[in-house]
Design a protein around this motif. Structure first.
Motif, PDB file in Angstrom:
ATOM      1  N   LEU A  66      -5.205   6.231  -1.800  1.00 36.02           N
ATOM      2  CA  LEU A  66      -4.307   5.018  -1.492  1.00 36.02           C
ATOM      3  C   LEU A  66      -4.292   4.105  -2.562  1.00 36.02           C
ATOM      4  O   LEU A  66      -5.223   4.091  -3.444  1.00 36.02           O
ATOM      5  CB  LEU A  66      -4.974   4.419  -0.356  1.00 36.02           C
ATOM      6  CG  LEU A  66      -5.629   5.225   1.011  1.00 36.02           C
ATOM      7  CD1 LEU A  66      -5.995   4.229   2.094  1.00 36.02           C
ATOM      8  CD2 LEU A  66      -4.170   5.727   1.326  1.00 36.02           C
ATOM      9  N   CYS A  89      -2.697   0.440  -4.033  1.00 38.84           N
ATOM     10  CA  CYS A  89      -2.071  -1.033  -3.441  1.00 38.84           C
ATOM     11  C   CYS A  89      -1.795  -1.717  -4.555  1.00 38.84           C
ATOM     12  O   CYS A  89      -2.662  -2.170  -5.610  1.00 38.84           O
ATOM     13  CB  CYS A  89      -3.466  -1.845  -2.568  1.00 38.84           C
ATOM     14  SG  CYS A  89      -2.940  -3.598  -2.270  1.00 38.84           S
ATOM     15  N   GLY A 138      -0.828   6.998   1.825  1.00 38.17           N
ATOM     16  CA  GLY A 138      -1.278   7.577   3.475  1.00 38.17           C
ATOM     17  C   GLY A 138      -0.780   8.781   3.651  1.00 38.17           C
ATOM     18  O   GLY A 138       0.358   9.005   2.903  1.00 38.17           O
ATOM     19  N   GLU A 140       0.827  -1.306   0.049  1.00 36.16           N
ATOM     20  CA  GLU A 140       0.010  -0.176  -0.071  1.00 36.16           C
ATOM     21  C   GLU A 140       0.786   1.272   0.084  1.00 36.16           C
ATOM     22  O   GLU A 140       2.041   1.112   0.405  1.00 36.16           O
ATOM     23  CB  GLU A 140      -0.928   0.009   1.261  1.00 36.16           C
ATOM     24  CG  GLU A 140      -1.910  -1.016   1.274  1.00 36.16           C
ATOM     25  CD  GLU A 140      -1.372  -2.281   2.432  1.00 36.16           C
ATOM     26  OE1 GLU A 140      -2.066  -2.653   3.109  1.00 36.16           O
ATOM     27  OE2 GLU A 140      -0.145  -2.172   2.544  1.00 36.16           O
ATOM     28  N   SER A 141       0.307   2.276  -0.658  1.00 35.91           N
ATOM     29  CA  SER A 141       0.889   3.721  -0.420  1.00 35.91           C
ATOM     30  C   SER A 141       0.062   4.827  -0.682  1.00 35.91           C
ATOM     31  O   SER A 141      -1.118   4.375  -0.773  1.00 35.91           O
ATOM     32  CB  SER A 141       1.965   3.692  -1.598  1.00 35.91           C
ATOM     33  OG  SER A 141       1.239   3.514  -2.864  1.00 35.91           O
ATOM     34  N   THR A 148      -1.158   1.213   5.637  1.00 32.70           N
ATOM     35  CA  THR A 148      -0.643   2.606   5.584  1.00 32.70           C
ATOM     36  C   THR A 148      -1.509   3.408   6.682  1.00 32.70           C
ATOM     37  O   THR A 148      -2.599   3.468   6.428  1.00 32.70           O
ATOM     38  CB  THR A 148      -0.566   3.088   4.097  1.00 32.70           C
ATOM     39  OG1 THR A 148      -0.220   4.316   3.842  1.00 32.70           O
ATOM     40  CG2 THR A 148      -2.103   3.003   3.461  1.00 32.70           C
ATOM     41  N   GLN A 149      -0.830   4.448   7.198  1.00 33.69           N
ATOM     42  CA  GLN A 149      -1.370   5.281   7.978  1.00 33.69           C
ATOM     43  C   GLN A 149      -2.096   6.334   7.389  1.00 33.69           C
ATOM     44  O   GLN A 149      -1.508   7.154   6.620  1.00 33.69           O
ATOM     45  CB  GLN A 149      -0.404   5.795   8.950  1.00 33.69           C
ATOM     46  CG  GLN A 149      -1.010   6.769  10.283  1.00 33.69           C
ATOM     47  CD  GLN A 149      -1.918   5.998  11.142  1.00 33.69           C
ATOM     48  OE1 GLN A 149      -1.593   5.106  11.729  1.00 33.69           O
ATOM     49  NE2 GLN A 149      -3.117   6.575  11.441  1.00 33.69           N
TER      50      GLN A 149
END
Length: 121
Positions: free
Chosen positions: A20, A22, A9, A6-7, A115-116
């Motif tokens: 987001l 994935c 965030g 994932e990216s 991802t936060q």
């Protein structure tokens, strides 16, 4: 084995937007559903959205309906979660998941690392 990364965030103010991504790699199924879940501190993991291989079926949680959208690009083995009108209560770690079957339950076979997403007032 399948890997999900994932990216996208980050931190945003209430009312803002994030997207987001994935990416799935490895020995994925010939066709597969993908989903997004989230987990806030002290809370259970919660279903957010899921999409079938063809994108003909989409599930969206009532808590994000009208604000979040899920789309996928099978050529790139990628699923996106477009989040708009973000609220403080959307703050959580967001996880991508993959399975043969489209579902709202958390028993997906493969998971990303998360991802936060932090939304401030």
């Amino acid at each position: 084995q399948v890997q999900l990364v994932e990216s996208g965030g980050g931190s945003v103010q209430a009312g803002g937007s994030l997207r987001l991504s994935c990416v799935a790699s490895g020995r994925t199924f010939s066709s597969y559903a993908m989903g997004w879940f989230r987990q806030a501190p002290g809370k259970e993991r919660e279903f957010v959205a899921a999409i079938s291989w063809s994108a003909g079926s989409i599930y969206i949680s009532d808590s994000v309906k009208g604000r979040f959208a899920i789309v996928r690009d099978n050529a790139k083995n990628t699923v996106f979660l477009q989040m708009t009108s973000l609220k403080v209560e959307d703050t959580a770690v967001y996880y991508c998941a993959l399975d043969r079957v489209l579902k709202r339950t958390s028993d997906y076979v493969y998971w990303g690392q998360g991802t936060q997403v932090t939304v401030s007032s």
